[in-house]
Design an enzyme around this catalytic site. Structure first.
Site, PDB file in Angstrom:
ATOM      1  N   TYR A 173       0.861  -1.182   0.000  1.00 31.77           N
ATOM      2  CA  TYR A 173       0.000   0.000   0.000  1.00 31.77           C
ATOM      3  C   TYR A 173       0.895   1.228   0.000  1.00 31.77           C
ATOM      4  O   TYR A 173       1.856   1.304   0.759  1.00 31.77           O
ATOM      5  CB  TYR A 173      -0.888   0.004   1.251  1.00 31.77           C
ATOM      6  CG  TYR A 173      -1.722   1.254   1.410  1.00 31.77           C
ATOM      7  CD1 TYR A 173      -2.752   1.557   0.515  1.00 31.77           C
ATOM      8  CD2 TYR A 173      -1.487   2.143   2.456  1.00 31.77           C
ATOM      9  CE1 TYR A 173      -3.518   2.713   0.672  1.00 31.77           C
ATOM     10  CE2 TYR A 173      -2.263   3.296   2.621  1.00 31.77           C
ATOM     11  CZ  TYR A 173      -3.274   3.568   1.717  1.00 31.77           C
ATOM     12  OH  TYR A 173      -4.037   4.703   1.878  1.00 31.77           O
ATOM     13  N   ASP A 207       9.280   2.799  -0.749  1.00 25.20           N
ATOM     14  CA  ASP A 207       8.303   3.455   0.107  1.00 25.20           C
ATOM     15  C   ASP A 207       8.591   3.003   1.540  1.00 25.20           C
ATOM     16  O   ASP A 207       8.162   1.933   1.966  1.00 25.20           O
ATOM     17  CB  ASP A 207       6.887   3.065  -0.338  1.00 25.20           C
ATOM     18  CG  ASP A 207       5.822   3.662   0.573  1.00 25.20           C
ATOM     19  OD1 ASP A 207       6.195   4.260   1.609  1.00 25.20           O
ATOM     20  OD2 ASP A 207       4.635   3.514   0.255  1.00 25.20           O
ATOM     21  N   LYS A 220       5.173   8.994   8.706  1.00 26.19           N
ATOM     22  CA  LYS A 220       4.940   8.440  10.050  1.00 26.19           C
ATOM     23  C   LYS A 220       5.964   8.947  11.086  1.00 26.19           C
ATOM     24  O   LYS A 220       5.832  10.053  11.571  1.00 26.19           O
ATOM     25  CB  LYS A 220       4.879   6.920   9.984  1.00 26.19           C
ATOM     26  CG  LYS A 220       3.703   6.471   9.058  1.00 26.19           C
ATOM     27  CD  LYS A 220       3.346   5.032   9.197  1.00 26.19           C
ATOM     28  CE  LYS A 220       2.371   4.557   8.140  1.00 26.19           C
ATOM     29  NZ  LYS A 220       0.992   4.452   8.544  1.00 26.19           N
TER      30      LYS A 220
END
Ligand code: PLP
Length: 426
Positions: free
Chosen positions: A142, A237, A265
């Site tokens: 994702y 990613d 994050k």
């Protein structure tokens, strides 16, 4: 009605599904989401005052736990000086320099506000640099809700992309190819056929978004070598894995270096901050130097950057990463011991400060493996833990996170609760 039910009913009246991000709804496990009102260290407190040990940690950012004193104090000092200026600040440079000290491949960096923005911009940049359109992603990874990346593989894998979300034109998804994670043969065959049209592979170098799935070394090397030999770029990613799988990211851990890295994050210390970066040669294609446009009113804003810098300082000076990693290892070995002793069909995949308990005898290497987990047992597990004061992400397809504040007592409580769960179920 309980406080929680009332809160959820009110929320559903005005917020779609009562939540602002779909995973927060308990669709996969059933029941109402718990409304939280505060957090402290390893704990979150619900509106009805129930306290939970938290393995969600806002899906990763809170490496030093909730309401860390240093982060809060620095934020307090920053907020009274103004929240956003629409002009550069010295702290943005400091945060970029600090990130680069952990991720040397990010020679130049651009800050954005979310992981989605980082991956979306990295894709645009890779297309501009290579003057090609095709993007390769892997099933189960994702990368945020970017149109071209919200694509799941059909069973053929190599077929043209099929949108997983309505509202995405085929003209966009047919520029995306979806391949199987950890399948070197499929990747090699694909590059032989179409490699010269590929702008980039984008991948989670350790996947956290189908639960934690580790890459084989051969797979990571194939991604690096095939992109190199076909003039394509490799985008890691590391929005989730950066400062979570390893202090230096998966790239530092395995020494496979991408062309572009996306972070998010942890680098925002709990506030919205993300980044992408790579070599000067690649990054200087961005405006204002180059012709790839990407901008943001609140990008690099003083609050997010302050929280991010505080978090970096905690990692550098107070070993918060190492503490969280040690506690993860203790927890995972304790769980594994029980699983082994009773020969249970449960597999734990873990890396750094992330782990997933899969209800599957293992090993698990890709999305197909994860989809064969005992989802009913996961539901039981989720609700058992929750009713015993431990909150985990409400889906088998998620990573769990540990903070430096998850002390021995918290780990022991978790192990004892897991033991009670398996005693009841098996
Ligand atoms: N990339 C990865 C690997 C992620 O795990 C996520 C979010 O979970 C994103 C990108 C998107 O980040 P955001 O939710 O900040 O847009």
């Amino acid at each position: 009605m309980t406080i929680n039910t009332t809160a959820f009913e009110a929320a559903k009246n005005v917020l779609v599904g009562g939540v602002n991000s779909p995973v927060r709804a308990y669709n996969a496990v059933g029941g109402d989401p718990v409304f939280m009102k505060s957090g402290s260290g390893p704990y979150v407190m619900a509106e009805n005052n129930d306290r939970y040990i938290d393995y969600v940690l806002s899906y990763g950012p809170l490496l030093a736990g909730h309401a860390n004193e240093t982060v809060i104090a620095d934020l307090h000092n920053a907020i009274i000086k103004g929240t956003t200026f629409g002009a550069p600040t010295i702290k943005e440079t400091s945060l970029a320099e600090t990130i680069r000290s952990f991720f040397p491949s990010m020679d130049k960096i651009r800050f954005v506000n979310s992981g989605t923005e980082a991956t979306m911009s990295a894709i645009r940049l890779s297309r501009a640099v290579t003057k090609r359109d095709i993007i390769v992603k892997f099933e189960g990874c994702y990368h945020g809700h970017v149109d071209s990346l919200l694509v799941a593989a059909g069973s053929g894998g190599l077929t043209l992309g099929k949108p997983t979300s309505d509202g995405i034109p085929e003209a966009i998804t047919n520029q995306t190819r979806v391949l199987r994670y950890n399948d070197v043969d499929q990747l090699t065959a694909f590059f032989q056929a179409e490699g010269n049209q590929v702008a980039a592979i984008i991948m989670e170098p350790v996947c956290g978004n189908m639960g934690v799935i580790l890459p084989s070394m051969e797979f990571l090397n194939a991604c690096r070598n095939l992109t190199n030999s076909h003039g394509a770029l490799l985008i890691f990613d590391e929005v989730m894995t950066g400062f979570r799988a390893h202090k230096n990211g998966v790239q530092g851990m395995y020494d496979v270096i991408p062309d572009i890295t996306c972070l998010g994050k942890v680098i925002g210390g709990g506030l919205p901050c993300a980044a992408y970066g790579g070599s000067r040669q690649i990054m200087d294609h961005l405006a204002p130097i180059g012709n790839v446009y990407q901008a943001g009113t609140l990008s690099g804003n003083p609050l997010a950057v302050t929280a991010g810098l505080a978090m970096m300082q905690l990692i550098k000076d107070f070993d918060v990463y190492d503490k969280a990693e040690t506690q993860t290892t203790t927890l995972v070995s304790g769980l594994n011991e029980m699983i082994k002793q009773q020969q249970l069909p449960i597999t734990i995949n873990a890396v750094g400060t992330m782990f997933t308990v899969f209800f599957h005898k293992g090993p698990l290497h890709n999305l197909n493996d994860v989809s064969q987990c005992d989802m009913e047992m996961f539901k039981n597990y989720f609700h058992f833990m929750k009713s015993n004061g431990i909150i985990i992400p409400p889906s088998q397809y998620e990573a769990n996170f540990v903070s430096s504040e998850h002390n021995d007592e918290v780990i022991e409580t978790t192990l004892r609760t897991f033991k009670r769960f398996i005693d009841q179920m098996y």
